[in-house]
Write a protein that holds these residues in place. Structure first.
Motif, mmCIF file in Angstrom:
data_model
loop_
_atom_site.group_PDB
_atom_site.id
_atom_site.type_symbol
_atom_site.label_atom_id
_atom_site.label_comp_id
_atom_site.label_asym_id
_atom_site.label_seq_id
_atom_site.Cartn_x
_atom_site.Cartn_y
_atom_site.Cartn_z
ATOM 1 N N HIS A 57 7.655 11.441 -17.410
ATOM 2 C CA HIS A 57 7.913 10.015 -17.211
ATOM 3 C C HIS A 57 6.830 9.337 -16.381
ATOM 4 N N TRP A 58 6.377 9.957 -15.303
ATOM 5 C CA TRP A 58 5.449 9.319 -14.364
ATOM 6 C C TRP A 58 4.120 8.937 -15.023
ATOM 7 N N PRO A 59 3.377 9.882 -15.605
ATOM 8 C CA PRO A 59 2.093 9.496 -16.207
ATOM 9 C C PRO A 59 2.237 8.562 -17.393
ATOM 10 N N ASN A 60 3.340 8.640 -18.124
ATOM 11 C CA ASN A 60 3.522 7.755 -19.269
ATOM 12 C C ASN A 60 4.036 6.383 -18.859
ATOM 13 N N THR A 61 4.457 6.236 -17.613
ATOM 14 C CA THR A 61 4.715 4.913 -17.037
ATOM 15 C C THR A 61 3.406 4.304 -16.565
ATOM 16 N N ARG A 62 2.584 5.129 -15.961
ATOM 17 C CA ARG A 62 1.296 4.639 -15.462
ATOM 18 C C ARG A 62 0.382 4.217 -16.617
ATOM 19 N N TYR A 63 0.239 5.073 -17.622
ATOM 20 C CA TYR A 63 -0.561 4.750 -18.805
ATOM 21 C C TYR A 63 0.413 4.494 -19.957
ATOM 22 N N HIS A 64 0.963 3.283 -19.996
ATOM 23 C CA HIS A 64 2.091 3.037 -20.896
ATOM 24 C C HIS A 64 1.659 2.679 -22.309
ATOM 25 N N TYR A 65 0.362 2.502 -22.562
ATOM 26 C CA TYR A 65 -0.101 2.309 -23.934
ATOM 27 C C TYR A 65 -0.309 3.687 -24.560
ATOM 28 N N ASP A 143 2.036 -0.023 -30.416
ATOM 29 C CA ASP A 143 0.894 0.008 -31.345
ATOM 30 C C ASP A 143 0.947 1.168 -32.331
ATOM 31 N N THR A 144 1.118 2.385 -31.824
ATOM 32 C CA THR A 144 1.047 3.554 -32.705
ATOM 33 C C THR A 144 2.221 3.603 -33.676
ATOM 34 N N GLN A 145 3.387 3.122 -33.236
ATOM 35 C CA GLN A 145 4.526 3.068 -34.156
ATOM 36 C C GLN A 145 4.287 2.044 -35.260
ATOM 37 N N ASP A 146 3.693 0.911 -34.892
ATOM 38 C CA ASP A 146 3.372 -0.103 -35.900
ATOM 39 C C ASP A 146 2.468 0.472 -36.987
ATOM 40 N N LEU A 147 1.472 1.256 -36.560
ATOM 41 C CA LEU A 147 0.544 1.827 -37.535
ATOM 42 C C LEU A 147 1.265 2.709 -38.537
ATOM 43 N N LEU A 148 2.208 3.507 -38.059
ATOM 44 C CA LEU A 148 2.923 4.400 -38.966
ATOM 45 C C LEU A 148 3.955 3.655 -39.806
ATOM 46 N N VAL A 153 -1.432 -2.799 -36.509
ATOM 47 C CA VAL A 153 -0.826 -3.166 -35.237
ATOM 48 C C VAL A 153 -0.370 -4.618 -35.344
ATOM 49 N N LEU A 154 0.927 -4.846 -35.115
ATOM 50 C CA LEU A 154 1.516 -6.184 -35.278
ATOM 51 C C LEU A 154 2.249 -6.564 -33.988
ATOM 52 N N PRO A 155 1.532 -7.060 -32.983
ATOM 53 C CA PRO A 155 2.161 -7.356 -31.680
ATOM 54 C C PRO A 155 3.343 -8.300 -31.780
ATOM 55 N N GLU A 156 3.333 -9.213 -32.753
ATOM 56 C CA GLU A 156 4.433 -10.174 -32.879
ATOM 57 C C GLU A 156 5.738 -9.498 -33.282
ATOM 58 N N TYR A 255 -15.040 0.441 -24.531
ATOM 59 C CA TYR A 255 -16.221 0.480 -23.655
ATOM 60 C C TYR A 255 -16.086 -0.542 -22.524
ATOM 61 N N GLY A 256 -16.284 -0.064 -21.302
ATOM 62 C CA GLY A 256 -16.250 -0.925 -20.134
ATOM 63 C C GLY A 256 -14.870 -1.271 -19.628
ATOM 64 N N LYS A 257 -13.821 -0.807 -20.290
ATOM 65 C CA LYS A 257 -12.465 -1.128 -19.877
ATOM 66 C C LYS A 257 -11.865 -0.016 -19.032
ATOM 67 N N ALA A 258 -11.017 -0.404 -18.099
ATOM 68 C CA ALA A 258 -10.255 0.586 -17.342
ATOM 69 C C ALA A 258 -9.289 1.282 -18.289
ATOM 70 N N ARG A 259 -8.955 2.518 -17.972
ATOM 71 C CA ARG A 259 -8.113 3.290 -18.886
ATOM 72 C C ARG A 259 -6.765 2.627 -19.135
ATOM 73 N N ARG A 260 -6.216 1.960 -18.152
ATOM 74 C CA ARG A 260 -4.915 1.313 -18.331
ATOM 75 C C ARG A 260 -4.970 0.164 -19.332
ATOM 76 N N ASP A 261 -6.185 -0.243 -19.707
ATOM 77 C CA ASP A 261 -6.346 -1.322 -20.688
ATOM 78 C C ASP A 261 -6.709 -0.804 -22.080
ATOM 79 N N HIS A 262 -6.773 0.513 -22.243
ATOM 80 C CA HIS A 262 -7.069 1.069 -23.573
ATOM 81 C C HIS A 262 -5.887 0.831 -24.504
ATOM 82 N N ARG A 263 -6.187 0.285 -25.688
ATOM 83 C CA ARG A 263 -5.154 0.063 -26.690
ATOM 84 C C ARG A 263 -5.615 0.584 -28.038
ATOM 85 N N VAL A 264 -4.663 0.707 -28.938
ATOM 86 C CA VAL A 264 -4.983 1.074 -30.310
ATOM 87 C C VAL A 264 -5.327 -0.179 -31.125
ATOM 88 N N LEU A 265 -4.967 -1.336 -30.611
ATOM 89 C CA LEU A 265 -5.335 -2.591 -31.262
ATOM 90 C C LEU A 265 -6.848 -2.655 -31.441
#
Length: 513
Positions: A57-65, A143-148, A153-156, A255-265
């Motif tokens: 739970h802890w690491p997947n809360t921290r990196y929730h994407y 994101d990953t569920q949308d792909l499957l 990726v459909l944020p709406e 590139y250049g983004k903090a890990r917490r901002d990594h997305r599949v989008l």
């Protein structure tokens, strides 16, 4: 000539049970350069950490994407729970929780609360999504569920109105019994593979604080390793969106983004098709190991066990008292199995750390010599090739950093043995910066702790995150929270959060995102 003859004779007489030369990666001298930093686009350490953090739970809360999809099984006899406001038993596709405390929250007062307990009657094939994958938020967790589900990726569509449509599409096309999301198991069939054990009408009570804090209790059980043990993952068929071979289009978007901002989008269509094709190669039967026989989870955890606490202590030694001497002793301990006598006898001279390259190589390959052999790799799945790369890259950078510091300490002692590494603020600052950089690069969430530590027996260290702290969902600072009466540690607005978070609608749950 005599030395060469005896060396040749030794090589020719190694028996078949000894380490073979093809077990050592074929690398050039530059690969053991202690000054060569990893590529900024390297993702092996990210794969290593996400795989090491699955079902926790802890690491997947921290990196929730989420960035990882893994098939697995829920064993026969596992209990699952479903809370609702009526005694009706679902017959189609519906959610269940792995802990009754979480299911209880879905009984919305002041109406009745019914708790349905299910038991699996056969192993269920599940597809697990890491991150905060049960949270309907448009900025990444879905994101990953949308792909499957939709191939894009459909944020709406990250709302409850699309929740069951998303589940329907995945159940119809992927061939699994369930989807594992955070605390929830989304069952594709509420009557196939599970049976009702009990249906209980529970005592009515206010949602806050008792049932709410009970969810904290259950989440704490799964914060860190081993995490949720009731789901068994099939790592030889894991799929990672940090796999730059499978998903190269995401490299530039990170590139250049903090890990917490990594997305599949931002993934392109070709990579989406490659991921879907990989999902279709997952065996339809229950698989929990590969032909190689390697227990990847244990291998990853062994490396983390080896370095987690000692790197934390090394950092604190350098931060708190600038003690190069104490740090050097700890580094020697860390590298104990790899400090070759031949590297320091005779003592090195000058300022070149190249003498430590054999120590670096031994340290960096210690965990992968077996897996690096051609005969073993011939049995690998594509996922296992990725897992091996993750171990290689992670181990190599840990070893490079520590061996370089050790070599600098050896050279300092060689130049002036009488000093015994007396206080050297310049070297202390250099080493502290290196350890800080390494730990930041690794990104292991176990180092995100309450400091000072929670000392009261009723307290627990809590990392704010969805769904428990909507206003602080992206926080990286944990706090001490009392989990038992008298409750304390949460902001006042939390008392009513579930009143806004959940709305009841004819037996269904609507989230107010």
């Amino acid at each position: 000539m005599q030395l060469n003859f005896w060396l040749l004779l030794l090589l020719l007489t190694i028996n078949s049970n000894a380490v073979q030369f093809n077990q050592v990666p074929l690398v050039g001298p530059d690969d053991w350069n202690l000054n060569a930093l990893p590529s900024p686009n390297a993702t092996g350490h990210l794969v290593f950490d996400t795989i090491s953090s699955l079902l926790q739970h802890w690491p997947n809360t921290r990196y929730h994407y989420g960035h990882t999809i893994v098939p697995g099984t829920i064993p026969t006899g596992t209990l699952l729970y479903h809370g609702r406001n009526d005694p009706e038993v679902p017959t189609g596709r519906e959610w269940a929780a792995t802990d009754s405390e979480f299911a209880r929250v879905f009984c919305v007062e002041p109406v009745e609360c019914w708790l349905l307990t299910l038991v699996t009657t056969r192993p269920l094939r599940v597809l697990y999504f890491d991150g905060s994958s049960a949270n309907k938020m448009p900025d990444g967790p879905m994101d990953t569920q949308d792909l499957l589900a939709w191939g894009a990726v459909l944020p709406e569509r990250a709302t409850v109105e699309w929740e069951y449509e998303r589940l329907n599409r995945m159940c119809d096309t992927l061939g699994f019994d369930a989807m594992q999301l955070n605390f929830e198991v989304m069952l594709c069939n509420f009557t196939d593979g599970v049976q009702i054990q009990t249906l209980s009408k529970l005592e009515e009570e206010p949602r806050f604080p008792h049932p709410t804090y009970a969810t904290f209790h259950s989440s704490v059980w799964h914060d860190h390793s081993p995490g949720e043990t009731r789901i068994r993952l099939d790592l030889p068929h894991a799929i990672s969106f940090y796999d730059t071979v499978l998903v190269p289009s995401l490299v530039s978007s990170r590139y250049g983004k903090a890990r917490r901002d990594h997305r599949v989008l931002g993934i392109d269509e070709r990579d989406v098709l490659a991921v879907l094709a990989r999902v279709r190669t997952i065996p339809s039967h229950l698989v929990l190991s590969s032909n190689s026989g390697i227990d990847w989870r244990t291998l990853f955890q062994g490396i983390r066990d080896r370095y987690t606490i000692r790197l934390d202590v090394l950092q604190s030694v350098l931060v708190e008292d600038n003690s190069v001497q104490r740090a050097f002793v700890l580094i020697q301990t860390l590298l104990g199995p790899y400090r070759l006598r031949s590297a320091v006898v005779p003592p090195p001279s000058g300022s070149d750390t190249a003498f430590a390259a054999p120590v670096f190589r031994l340290c960096a390959t210690a965990h992968t010599l077996f897996a690096d052999s051609e005969s073993v790799q011939a049995t690998f799945t594509e996922s296992e090739q990725l897992l091996l790369t993750a171990v290689r890259e992670t181990d190599k950078e840990i070893c490079r950093t520590l061996v370089r510091m050790w070599a600098e300490g050896v050279l300092a002692l060689t130049r002036d043995p009488a000093s015994a590494l007396s206080p050297d603020l310049r070297l202390a600052r250099k080493w502290r910066a290196e350890v800080d950089r390494l730990m930041d690069w690794l990104g292991w969430s176990v180092w995100v702790q309450c400091r000072p530590a929670c000392t009261a027996p009723q307290e627990s260290c809590y990392l704010p995150g969805v769904p428990f702290s909507m206003e602080e969902w992206n926080s990286t600072t944990p706090r001490c929270v009392r989990l038992f009466e008298p409750y304390a540690g949460l902001p006042e607005w939390y008392a009513g959060i579930f009143a806004y978070f959940f709305l009841w609608d004819g037996g269904g749950i609507l989230t107010a995102f």
